[in-house]
Enzyme design. Structure first.
Site, PDB file in Angstrom:
ATOM      1  N   LYS A  13       0.840  -1.216   0.000  1.00  0.00           N
ATOM      2  CA  LYS A  13       0.000   0.000   0.000  1.00  0.00           C
ATOM      3  C   LYS A  13       0.872   1.263   0.000  1.00  0.00           C
ATOM      4  CE  LYS A  13      -2.166  -1.160   3.828  1.00  0.00           C
ATOM      5  NZ  LYS A  13      -1.447  -2.420   4.105  1.00  0.00           N
ATOM      6  N   ARG A  86      -9.707   0.655   8.713  1.00  0.00           N
ATOM      7  CA  ARG A  86      -9.293  -0.725   8.971  1.00  0.00           C
ATOM      8  C   ARG A  86     -10.392  -1.523   9.665  1.00  0.00           C
ATOM      9  NH1 ARG A  86      -3.466   0.118   8.964  1.00  0.00           N
ATOM     10  NH2 ARG A  86      -2.294  -1.790   9.260  1.00  0.00           N
ATOM     11  N   ARG A 125      11.453  -5.610   5.004  1.00  0.00           N
ATOM     12  CA  ARG A 125      11.169  -4.177   4.814  1.00  0.00           C
ATOM     13  C   ARG A 125      12.142  -3.315   5.623  1.00  0.00           C
ATOM     14  NH1 ARG A 125       5.168  -1.987   5.461  1.00  0.00           N
ATOM     15  NH2 ARG A 125       5.204  -3.100   7.430  1.00  0.00           N
ATOM     16  N   ARG A 158      11.247  -1.756  11.183  1.00  0.00           N
ATOM     17  CA  ARG A 158      10.178  -1.506  12.152  1.00  0.00           C
ATOM     18  C   ARG A 158      10.110  -2.630  13.183  1.00  0.00           C
ATOM     19  NH1 ARG A 158       4.953   0.049   8.647  1.00  0.00           N
ATOM     20  NH2 ARG A 158       3.996  -1.134  10.312  1.00  0.00           N
ATOM     21  N   ARG A 169      -0.648  -9.458  13.130  1.00  0.00           N
ATOM     22  CA  ARG A 169      -1.237  -8.416  12.272  1.00  0.00           C
ATOM     23  C   ARG A 169      -2.053  -9.032  11.144  1.00  0.00           C
ATOM     24  NH1 ARG A 169       4.024  -5.240  11.006  1.00  0.00           N
ATOM     25  NH2 ARG A 169       2.742  -3.867   9.736  1.00  0.00           N
TER      26      ARG A 169
HETATM   27  P1  ADP Z   1       2.147  -1.955   3.240  1.00  0.00           P
HETATM   28  O1  ADP Z   1       2.157  -0.442   3.253  1.00  0.00           O
HETATM   29  O2  ADP Z   1       0.940  -2.510   2.546  1.00  0.00           O
HETATM   30  O3  ADP Z   1       2.373  -2.559   4.581  1.00  0.00           O
HETATM   31  P2  ADP Z   1       4.758  -1.674   1.886  1.00  0.00           P
HETATM   32  O4  ADP Z   1       4.483  -0.809   0.698  1.00  0.00           O
HETATM   33  O5  ADP Z   1       5.438  -1.062   3.044  1.00  0.00           O
HETATM   34  O6  ADP Z   1       3.380  -2.414   2.344  1.00  0.00           O
HETATM   35  O7  ADP Z   1       5.574  -2.941   1.363  1.00  0.00           O
HETATM   36  C1  ADP Z   1       6.041  -3.942   2.289  1.00  0.00           C
HETATM   37  C2  ADP Z   1       7.426  -4.424   1.842  1.00  0.00           C
HETATM   38  O8  ADP Z   1       7.297  -5.215   0.657  1.00  0.00           O
HETATM   39  C3  ADP Z   1       8.401  -3.303   1.494  1.00  0.00           C
HETATM   40  O9  ADP Z   1       9.696  -3.692   1.905  1.00  0.00           O
HETATM   41  C4  ADP Z   1       8.313  -3.182  -0.027  1.00  0.00           C
HETATM   42  O10 ADP Z   1       9.544  -2.739  -0.597  1.00  0.00           O
HETATM   43  C5  ADP Z   1       7.993  -4.617  -0.447  1.00  0.00           C
HETATM   44  N1  ADP Z   1       7.071  -4.693  -1.580  1.00  0.00           N
HETATM   45  C6  ADP Z   1       6.032  -3.862  -1.869  1.00  0.00           C
HETATM   46  N2  ADP Z   1       5.386  -4.269  -2.980  1.00  0.00           N
HETATM   47  C7  ADP Z   1       6.016  -5.415  -3.398  1.00  0.00           C
HETATM   48  C8  ADP Z   1       5.814  -6.310  -4.504  1.00  0.00           C
HETATM   49  N3  ADP Z   1       4.829  -6.127  -5.404  1.00  0.00           N
HETATM   50  N4  ADP Z   1       6.641  -7.369  -4.612  1.00  0.00           N
HETATM   51  C9  ADP Z   1       7.646  -7.561  -3.712  1.00  0.00           C
HETATM   52  N5  ADP Z   1       7.886  -6.760  -2.651  1.00  0.00           N
HETATM   53  C10 ADP Z   1       7.086  -5.689  -2.494  1.00  0.00           C
HETATM   54  P1  ADP Z   2       0.981  -2.072   7.691  1.00  0.00           P
HETATM   55  O1  ADP Z   2       2.378  -2.169   7.226  1.00  0.00           O
HETATM   56  O2  ADP Z   2       0.430  -3.261   8.359  1.00  0.00           O
HETATM   57  O3  ADP Z   2       0.063  -1.555   6.649  1.00  0.00           O
HETATM   58  P2  ADP Z   2       0.691   0.340   9.293  1.00  0.00           P
HETATM   59  O4  ADP Z   2       1.914   1.144   9.240  1.00  0.00           O
HETATM   60  O5  ADP Z   2      -0.475   0.762   8.456  1.00  0.00           O
HETATM   61  O6  ADP Z   2       1.089  -1.136   8.970  1.00  0.00           O
HETATM   62  O7  ADP Z   2       0.160   0.214  10.791  1.00  0.00           O
HETATM   63  C1  ADP Z   2       1.011  -0.098  11.874  1.00  0.00           C
HETATM   64  C2  ADP Z   2       0.173  -0.273  13.126  1.00  0.00           C
HETATM   65  O8  ADP Z   2      -0.492   0.977  13.431  1.00  0.00           O
HETATM   66  C3  ADP Z   2      -0.967  -1.290  13.016  1.00  0.00           C
HETATM   67  O9  ADP Z   2      -0.517  -2.610  13.281  1.00  0.00           O
HETATM   68  C4  ADP Z   2      -1.931  -0.760  14.080  1.00  0.00           C
HETATM   69  O10 ADP Z   2      -1.516  -1.092  15.399  1.00  0.00           O
HETATM   70  C5  ADP Z   2      -1.802   0.746  13.931  1.00  0.00           C
HETATM   71  N1  ADP Z   2      -2.776   1.279  12.956  1.00  0.00           N
HETATM   72  C6  ADP Z   2      -2.508   1.866  11.758  1.00  0.00           C
HETATM   73  N2  ADP Z   2      -3.638   2.231  11.141  1.00  0.00           N
HETATM   74  C7  ADP Z   2      -4.670   1.888  11.968  1.00  0.00           C
HETATM   75  C8  ADP Z   2      -6.090   1.972  11.875  1.00  0.00           C
HETATM   76  N3  ADP Z   2      -6.684   2.511  10.793  1.00  0.00           N
HETATM   77  N4  ADP Z   2      -6.814   1.489  12.906  1.00  0.00           N
HETATM   78  C9  ADP Z   2      -6.234   0.960  13.997  1.00  0.00           C
HETATM   79  N5  ADP Z   2      -4.912   0.820  14.136  1.00  0.00           N
HETATM   80  C10 ADP Z   2      -4.111   1.279  13.135  1.00  0.00           C
END
Ligand code: ADP
Ligand code: ADP
Length: 215
Positions: A13, A86, A125, A158, A169
């Site tokens: 995302k 969420r 990541r 992280r 998660r």
């Molecule tokens: P989210 O915000 O949904 O948690 P991230 O964008 O932070 O996901 O991506 C999670 C990890 O996976 C990052 O280290 C990113 O570089 C990697 N990543 C994202 N998209 C892809 C993909 N299509 N294929 C492989 N790795 C990916």
């Molecule tokens: P992800 O890589 O899973 O997309 P985020 O960076 O979006 O992780 O979220 C990290 C943490 O922050 C989540 O595991 C949760 O504890 C909290 N969090 C983020 N967004 C929300 C939300 N919309 N509602 C509740 N908790 C949230």
């Protein structure tokens, strides 16, 4: 342009949001990034959120809804929501605020990835604590190992990207967040994207989907 990106943790995302906002000139509103900034600043909200985030559970809806409605109001020319809503109550809270403002969401982008692909994405990541740029130790390497490409300094892992917390998660996602897609089914157009492909291929599908919606 007002978009909501949905998908499990690690779906990509944040990565795709950065590319969408560059192309469409919108604000990137990531609930996770805002919460991490609140924690770094030591605010009351950041302190309240800490234990939920560290365990991989969800921060309570009322705190999140207030925080994100405030962010939405500060982005009048458009935004991409990442990590919010969420839960169904969060989606309802957003809808109420949008109705009050006479606004609507243009589309939902759902990134689909099987659970089996998630763990290696999350444990690999790395992110820049200064500019928020996200990398991966294998899939998206920085130019110099461990250093941000934007000359910010060292990358960090992280604390919630460890295998145990990732498992929690993912469970939280299936129990509480997956239902949000169903909530939006008859409300807004939904673009369903296969996000189990290389990053550039996912971006190409997202852009093609958004362009076909605009036509
Ligand atoms: P989210 O915000 O949904 O948690 P991230 O964008 O932070 O996901 O991506 C999670 C990890 O996976 C990052 O280290 C990113 O570089 C990697 N990543 C994202 N998209 C892809 C993909 N299509 N294929 C492989 N790795 C990916
Ligand atoms: P992800 O890589 O899973 O997309 P985020 O960076 O979006 O992780 O979220 C990290 C943490 O922050 C989540 O595991 C949760 O504890 C909290 N969090 C983020 N967004 C929300 C939300 N919309 N509602 C509740 N908790 C949230």
């Amino acid at each position: 342009m007002r978009l909501i990106l949905l998908g499990p943790p690690g779906a990509g995302k944040g990565t795709q949001c950065k590319r969408i906002i560059e192309k469409y000139q919108a604000a990137h509103l990531s609930s996770g990034d805002i919460l991490r900034a609140e924690r770094a600043a030591g605010s009351e909200l950041g302190q309240k959120a800490q234990s939920y985030m560290d365990s991989g559970g969800l921060v309570p809806d009322d705190l999140i809804i207030d925080m994100m409605i405030k962010a939405v109001k500060q982005a009048p020319s458009g935004y991409v929501l990442d990590g919010f809503p969420r839960t169904v109550p969060q989606a309802e809270g957003l809808d109420q605020a949008l109705n009050r403002a006479g606004e609507k969401i243009d589309a939902i982008v759902e990134l689909q990835v099987p659970d089996s692909a998630i763990l290696s994405r999350m444990t690999g990541r790395r992110s820049c604590p200064k500019c928020g740029q996200v990398y991966h130790v294998e899939n998206l390497k920085p130019k110099v190992e461990g250093q941000c490409d934007n000359s910010c300094g060292p990358l960090v892992q992280r604390k919630d990207d460890t295998p145990d917390v990732v498992e929690h998660r993912l469970k939280t996602y299936h129990e509480q967040t997956a239902a949000v897609v169903g909530y939006y089914k008859d409300k807004y157009p939904i673009l369903t994207i296969n996000a189990d492909q290389p990053i550039d291929a996912v971006t190409a599908d997202v852009f093609a989907g958004l362009e076909s919606l605009a036509r």
